[in-house]
Design a protein around this motif. Structure first.
Motif, PDB file in Angstrom:
ATOM      1  N   TYR A  27     -11.602  40.819  13.693  1.00 46.99           N
ATOM      2  CA  TYR A  27     -12.435  40.648  12.509  1.00 46.99           C
ATOM      3  C   TYR A  27     -13.235  39.358  12.630  1.00 46.99           C
ATOM      4  CZ  TYR A  27      -9.646  44.378  10.513  1.00 46.99           C
ATOM      5  OH  TYR A  27      -9.038  45.576  10.294  1.00 46.99           O
ATOM      6  N   GLY A  28     -12.557  38.311  13.069  1.00 45.95           N
ATOM      7  CA  GLY A  28     -13.229  37.027  13.196  1.00 45.95           C
ATOM      8  C   GLY A  28     -14.364  37.098  14.194  1.00 45.95           C
ATOM      9  N   GLN A  29     -14.118  37.813  15.258  1.00 45.15           N
ATOM     10  CA  GLN A  29     -15.133  37.950  16.307  1.00 45.15           C
ATOM     11  C   GLN A  29     -16.366  38.658  15.748  1.00 45.15           C
ATOM     12  OE1 GLN A  29     -13.794  40.236  19.632  1.00 45.15           O
ATOM     13  NE2 GLN A  29     -15.734  40.109  20.700  1.00 45.15           N
ATOM     14  N   ILE A  30     -16.135  39.720  15.030  1.00 41.22           N
ATOM     15  CA  ILE A  30     -17.241  40.475  14.439  1.00 41.22           C
ATOM     16  C   ILE A  30     -17.996  39.602  13.455  1.00 41.22           C
ATOM     17  CG2 ILE A  30     -17.834  42.404  12.938  1.00 41.22           C
ATOM     18  CD1 ILE A  30     -17.062  43.147  15.795  1.00 41.22           C
ATOM     19  N   ALA A  31     -17.239  38.816  12.707  1.00 39.90           N
ATOM     20  CA  ALA A  31     -17.870  37.932  11.725  1.00 39.90           C
ATOM     21  C   ALA A  31     -18.821  36.966  12.421  1.00 39.90           C
ATOM     22  CB  ALA A  31     -16.789  37.147  10.975  1.00 39.90           C
ATOM     23  N   GLU A  32     -18.369  36.429  13.526  1.00 42.30           N
ATOM     24  CA  GLU A  32     -19.224  35.481  14.254  1.00 42.30           C
ATOM     25  C   GLU A  32     -20.449  36.174  14.805  1.00 42.30           C
ATOM     26  OE1 GLU A  32     -17.565  32.698  16.996  1.00 42.30           O
ATOM     27  OE2 GLU A  32     -15.616  32.782  16.003  1.00 42.30           O
ATOM     28  N   LEU A  33     -20.247  37.350  15.366  1.00 43.83           N
ATOM     29  CA  LEU A  33     -21.375  38.100  15.911  1.00 43.83           C
ATOM     30  C   LEU A  33     -22.374  38.412  14.802  1.00 43.83           C
ATOM     31  CD1 LEU A  33     -19.623  40.622  18.325  1.00 43.83           C
ATOM     32  CD2 LEU A  33     -21.018  38.648  18.908  1.00 43.83           C
ATOM     33  N   ALA A  34     -21.850  38.586  13.609  1.00 44.74           N
ATOM     34  CA  ALA A  34     -22.718  38.895  12.474  1.00 44.74           C
ATOM     35  C   ALA A  34     -23.323  37.631  11.882  1.00 44.74           C
ATOM     36  CB  ALA A  34     -21.906  39.637  11.410  1.00 44.74           C
ATOM     37  N   GLY A  35     -22.950  36.500  12.450  1.00 47.53           N
ATOM     38  CA  GLY A  35     -23.503  35.246  11.962  1.00 47.53           C
ATOM     39  C   GLY A  35     -22.771  34.673  10.774  1.00 47.53           C
ATOM     40  N   ILE A  36     -21.529  35.115  10.562  1.00 52.41           N
ATOM     41  CA  ILE A  36     -20.756  34.618   9.438  1.00 52.41           C
ATOM     42  C   ILE A  36     -19.486  33.977   9.961  1.00 52.41           C
ATOM     43  CG2 ILE A  36     -19.806  35.229   7.209  1.00 52.41           C
ATOM     44  CD1 ILE A  36     -21.214  37.966   7.649  1.00 52.41           C
ATOM     45  N   ALA A  37     -19.589  32.732  10.342  1.00 54.24           N
ATOM     46  CA  ALA A  37     -18.424  32.027  10.875  1.00 54.24           C
ATOM     47  C   ALA A  37     -17.290  32.011   9.862  1.00 54.24           C
ATOM     48  CB  ALA A  37     -18.819  30.608  11.250  1.00 54.24           C
ATOM     49  N   ARG A  38     -16.117  32.273  10.334  1.00 52.76           N
ATOM     50  CA  ARG A  38     -14.938  32.257   9.474  1.00 52.76           C
ATOM     51  C   ARG A  38     -15.036  33.235   8.323  1.00 52.76           C
ATOM     52  NH1 ARG A  38     -16.765  28.145  11.002  1.00 52.76           N
ATOM     53  NH2 ARG A  38     -17.846  27.310   9.220  1.00 52.76           N
ATOM     54  N   ALA A  40     -14.081  36.382   8.534  1.00 52.18           N
ATOM     55  CA  ALA A  40     -13.271  37.520   8.969  1.00 52.18           C
ATOM     56  C   ALA A  40     -12.868  38.441   7.815  1.00 52.18           C
ATOM     57  CB  ALA A  40     -12.019  37.019   9.683  1.00 52.18           C
ATOM     58  N   ARG A  41     -12.461  37.843   6.735  1.00 51.29           N
ATOM     59  CA  ARG A  41     -11.997  38.661   5.614  1.00 51.29           C
ATOM     60  C   ARG A  41     -13.116  39.523   5.075  1.00 51.29           C
ATOM     61  NH1 ARG A  41      -7.659  35.336   2.316  1.00 51.29           N
ATOM     62  NH2 ARG A  41      -7.068  37.479   2.005  1.00 51.29           N
ATOM     63  N   MET A  42     -14.299  38.991   5.153  1.00 53.80           N
ATOM     64  CA  MET A  42     -15.453  39.727   4.667  1.00 53.80           C
ATOM     65  C   MET A  42     -15.699  40.982   5.512  1.00 53.80           C
ATOM     66  SD  MET A  42     -17.614  39.988   2.369  1.00 53.80           S
ATOM     67  CE  MET A  42     -16.157  39.498   1.502  1.00 53.80           C
ATOM     68  N   VAL A  43     -15.397  40.891   6.786  1.00 55.05           N
ATOM     69  CA  VAL A  43     -15.617  42.020   7.685  1.00 55.05           C
ATOM     70  C   VAL A  43     -14.789  43.228   7.255  1.00 55.05           C
ATOM     71  CG1 VAL A  43     -15.362  42.873  10.043  1.00 55.05           C
ATOM     72  CG2 VAL A  43     -16.190  40.556   9.634  1.00 55.05           C
ATOM     73  N   LEU A  62      -9.564  45.055  15.044  1.00 54.11           N
ATOM     74  CA  LEU A  62      -8.174  44.712  14.734  1.00 54.11           C
ATOM     75  C   LEU A  62      -8.116  43.229  14.404  1.00 54.11           C
ATOM     76  CD1 LEU A  62      -6.699  46.279  17.978  1.00 54.11           C
ATOM     77  CD2 LEU A  62      -7.187  47.466  15.844  1.00 54.11           C
ATOM     78  N   ASN A  63      -6.960  42.739  14.021  1.00 57.20           N
ATOM     79  CA  ASN A  63      -6.887  41.308  13.728  1.00 57.20           C
ATOM     80  C   ASN A  63      -6.796  40.568  15.066  1.00 57.20           C
ATOM     81  OD1 ASN A  63      -4.291  41.220  14.716  1.00 57.20           O
ATOM     82  ND2 ASN A  63      -3.365  41.327  12.703  1.00 57.20           N
ATOM     83  N   ALA A  64      -6.868  39.265  15.011  1.00 54.51           N
ATOM     84  CA  ALA A  64      -6.900  38.443  16.224  1.00 54.51           C
ATOM     85  C   ALA A  64      -5.686  38.636  17.118  1.00 54.51           C
ATOM     86  CB  ALA A  64      -7.036  36.980  15.835  1.00 54.51           C
ATOM     87  N   GLN A  65      -4.622  39.132  16.544  1.00 54.08           N
ATOM     88  CA  GLN A  65      -3.398  39.326  17.325  1.00 54.08           C
ATOM     89  C   GLN A  65      -3.347  40.690  17.990  1.00 54.08           C
ATOM     90  OE1 GLN A  65       0.123  38.270  14.993  1.00 54.08           O
ATOM     91  NE2 GLN A  65      -1.216  37.141  13.623  1.00 54.08           N
ATOM     92  N   GLY A  66      -4.366  41.472  17.766  1.00 59.97           N
ATOM     93  CA  GLY A  66      -4.387  42.806  18.362  1.00 59.97           C
ATOM     94  C   GLY A  66      -3.547  43.765  17.538  1.00 59.97           C
ATOM     95  N   ASP A  97      -2.736  45.651  23.239  1.00 56.53           N
ATOM     96  CA  ASP A  97      -2.717  44.531  24.184  1.00 56.53           C
ATOM     97  C   ASP A  97      -4.134  43.986  24.320  1.00 56.53           C
ATOM     98  OD1 ASP A  97      -2.558  42.779  26.225  1.00 56.53           O
ATOM     99  OD2 ASP A  97      -1.437  44.084  27.578  1.00 56.53           O
ATOM    100  N   MET A  98      -4.404  42.897  23.624  1.00 56.93           N
ATOM    101  CA  MET A  98      -5.738  42.296  23.647  1.00 56.93           C
ATOM    102  C   MET A  98      -6.134  41.814  25.037  1.00 56.93           C
ATOM    103  SD  MET A  98      -6.956  42.725  20.723  1.00 56.93           S
ATOM    104  CE  MET A  98      -8.116  41.636  19.904  1.00 56.93           C
ATOM    105  N   ARG A  99      -5.161  41.433  25.823  1.00 54.21           N
ATOM    106  CA  ARG A  99      -5.480  40.947  27.175  1.00 54.21           C
ATOM    107  C   ARG A  99      -6.203  42.032  27.961  1.00 54.21           C
ATOM    108  NH1 ARG A  99       0.300  39.597  29.338  1.00 54.21           N
ATOM    109  NH2 ARG A  99       0.403  41.777  28.701  1.00 54.21           N
ATOM    110  N   ARG A 100      -5.962  43.235  27.554  1.00 52.55           N
ATOM    111  CA  ARG A 100      -6.536  44.351  28.298  1.00 52.55           C
ATOM    112  C   ARG A 100      -7.714  45.035  27.626  1.00 52.55           C
ATOM    113  NH1 ARG A 100      -3.145  49.361  30.936  1.00 52.55           N
ATOM    114  NH2 ARG A 100      -4.909  50.337  31.980  1.00 52.55           N
ATOM    115  N   TYR A 101      -7.656  45.147  26.306  1.00 53.66           N
ATOM    116  CA  TYR A 101      -8.720  45.871  25.597  1.00 53.66           C
ATOM    117  C   TYR A 101      -9.684  45.024  24.782  1.00 53.66           C
ATOM    118  CZ  TYR A 101      -5.565  49.647  26.817  1.00 53.66           C
ATOM    119  OH  TYR A 101      -4.763  50.514  27.500  1.00 53.66           O
ATOM    120  N   HIS A 102      -9.400  43.734  24.678  1.00 53.26           N
ATOM    121  CA  HIS A 102     -10.283  42.898  23.877  1.00 53.26           C
ATOM    122  C   HIS A 102     -11.692  42.870  24.447  1.00 53.26           C
ATOM    123  CE1 HIS A 102     -11.351  38.777  22.012  1.00 53.26           C
ATOM    124  NE2 HIS A 102     -11.664  39.765  21.202  1.00 53.26           N
TER     125      HIS A 102
END
Length: 121
Positions: A27-38, A40-43, A62-66, A97-102
């Motif tokens: 979510y946080g990643q998408i938020a940043e890509l959308a230009g909305i730092a931090r 995540a909840r909005m996403v 998914l959340n940052a923890q995968g 597994d975020m290491r693999r699919y992130h």
DNA sequence: AACGTGACGAGGA
DNA sequence: ATCCTCGCCACGT
């Protein structure tokens, strides 16, 4: 919506739509890509209101923890797991597994650009 | 205007 | 690793 922020949602949905098949983003990643730092909840909030959620790869978020953030017992959660699995993403107990699919745009460009295929390790 | 809410995230216990 | 608290942003009442 109703406000100029409609464009703000469009950016989120656009960012979500950019997630490659078989990959996931936080979510946080998408938020940043959308230009909305931090923002995540909005996403998550915006995804819930997405009018075209049927065609939007919302399940790749998914959340940052995968871990899937949708509460258990929810029909949507089950659908998310089903769709991810259908794309080849292994989901174990609601976790990926975020290491693999992130999805990492930078790395993605690096990997798909040259000639390699997207499977390190 | 104030307070509460949520499909979040980072950090501390 | 799990649980709790606090910080974030925009929305709803």
């Amino acid at each position: 919506m109703s406000r100029k922020n409609n464009e703000f949602y469009a950016r989120i949905w656009n960012a979500v739509a950019a997630i490659p098949y078989g990959r996931v983003a936080s979510y946080g990643q998408i938020a940043e890509l959308a230009g909305i730092a931090r923002g995540a909840r909005m996403v998550g909030w915006a995804l819930g209101k997405a009018p075209d959620r049927m065609t939007l790869p919302w399940y790749r978020v998914l959340n940052a923890q995968g871990r899937i953030s949708i509460p258990k017992g929810s029909r949507v959660r089950d659908e998310q797991i089903r769709r991810l699995t259908d794309e080849g993403v292994v989901v174990v107990d609601g976790c990926v597994d975020m290491r693999r699919y992130h999805w990492q745009p930078d790395l993605d460009e690096l990997v798909w650009g040259p000639a390699a295929f997207g499977d390190d390790d």
